[in-house]
Enzyme design. Structure first.
Site, PDB file in Angstrom:
ATOM      1  CD  GLU A 139      41.972  35.036  37.803  1.00  0.00           C
ATOM      2  OE1 GLU A 139      41.107  34.139  37.815  1.00  0.00           O
ATOM      3  OE2 GLU A 139      42.962  34.990  37.059  1.00  0.00           O
ATOM      4  CG  HIS A 142      37.398  32.871  35.942  1.00  0.00           C
ATOM      5  ND1 HIS A 142      37.071  32.002  34.927  1.00  0.00           N
ATOM      6  CD2 HIS A 142      38.690  33.245  35.718  1.00  0.00           C
ATOM      7  CE1 HIS A 142      38.123  31.847  34.125  1.00  0.00           C
ATOM      8  NE2 HIS A 142      39.115  32.598  34.575  1.00  0.00           N
TER       9      HIS A 142
END
Lengths: 174, 174
Positions: A139, A142
């Protein structure tokens, strides 16, 4: 409450860098609520990052507690996360809501130490390992516009390639 | 046959530039490629390539024939059912290694099949030296009756000199 639309490749916005959150207010908390709903609506989804729903702020949610036999902190909302320490390396399989119908092997740190703000703006520190550490690293990528596709290793890569240091680089480190 | 998909199999003595020659010729003839797997096996070039071509199998054979002749390759084309976007996720990985001898694959895959393994992917190599060859195999697949059934079978059917490692694949979706 809303399930947000998830960007999928080849949307160029997935390669965009996200900016730090500056205001910890009720609109942030509303967004986090929707982001979490979106994550939980995805079959098998254990994490999500704000840029996946086109909000380019450094916010991620990870919750691997639905997986049995895995040590975790439960639901984690990590705002402006910073990974401070990495240890060990491990190959694991990753997929992504933004990359449908494909999974691949990625090497990640086994354990990480991370600092992040929570929803109320409180700075917190976590030591994470294994599956949870992997999800967080996926994550956080990202937020920097990096997809697991950018880090794929071959199916055959089961052992790490032996690193060959040139004499020059050895000399430099002395 | 649906959507004009063909499976092209090419085998021959390996040399640089085969993939480029084949793909350039097929692209020029208006072919679209699907999934492919190329490997160098025992010094041989091998590829299986999904090719979408509207002109039919015979014409595709004629397109590939001159390249095959120039590069001394053997080709085979089958009309197939095109199945893109139909990936299945493996949930278990088994690696096997040991002193090379006949029967390792039959013994291990037979044991695993009877315990409910559906193989999605298998690759193997012979390493070591001429005097002491070592057989190494990686299998990924789906444990139809659960991972424990496979573990138990491998334990019961243990063979001296053959190491097997089984690992669950727990894919992160983030």
């Amino acid at each position: 409450m809303a399930i947000l639309e998830v960007l999928t490749i080849p949307d160029p916005r997935l390669k965009q860098e996200s900016q730090p959150v500056e205001r910890f207010d009720s609109s942030l908390r509303d967004f986090i609520h929707d982001l979490e709903q979106t994550m939980r609506s995805s079959p098998g989804g254990v994490g999500i990052a704000a840029p996946q729903v086109a909000r380019f702020e450094r916010i991620i949610i990870v919750d691997v507690s639905r997986k049995p036999k895995i040590q975790s902190h439960g639901r984690l909302v990590l705002i402006n996360p910073e990974i401070l320490e990495w240890q060990g390396m491990e190959k694991g399989r990753e997929g992504c809501m933004s990359v449908p119908d494909y999974t691949g092997n990625v090497i990640r740190a086994k354990t990480i130490k991370i600092n992040a703000y929570d929803e109320s703006g409180q700075m917190r520190s976590y030591d994470c390992e294994g599956y949870e550490a992997r999800a967080i690293q996926h994550e956080v990528d990202h937020l920097d516009g990096v997809l697991f596709l950018d880090r794929l290793v071959s199916r055959r890569t089961d052992l790490f390639q032996r690193k060959v240091y040139s004499e020059k680089s050895v000399a430099k480190s002395d | 046959m649906t959507n004009n998909w063909h499976m092209l199999t090419v085998v021959g003595k390996d040399k640089p530039g085969i993939v480029a020659s084949i793909s350039e010729a097929l692209f020029a003839a208006g072919c679209n490629f699907g999934e492919a797997s190329m490997s160098r096996l025992g010094g041989n070039f091998t590829i299986m390539l999904m090719v979408q071509y509207e002109g039919g199998t015979e014409r595709l054979e004629k397109i590939i024939a001159p390249i095959a002749q120039t590069l001394n390759l053997r080709c085979h084309i089958n009309a197939i059912e095109g199945q893109l976007h139909a990936h299945r996720e493996p949930d278990v990985r088994i690696s096997v290694y040991g002193q090379d001898r006949t029967g390792i694959v039959a013994h291990v895959t037979g044991t695993l099949a009877r315990a409910g393994l559906d193989i999605y992917d298998l690759e193997s190599d012979v390493g070591g030296s001429g005097e002491n060859p070592v057989y190494i195999m990686h299998i990924e697949g789906h444990a139809m009756r659960g991972v424990d059934a496979l573990k138990e079978a491998l334990e019961t059917e243990k063979t001296p000199g053959i190491e097997t490692h089984l690992e669950e694949i727990d894919t992160i979706i983030g």
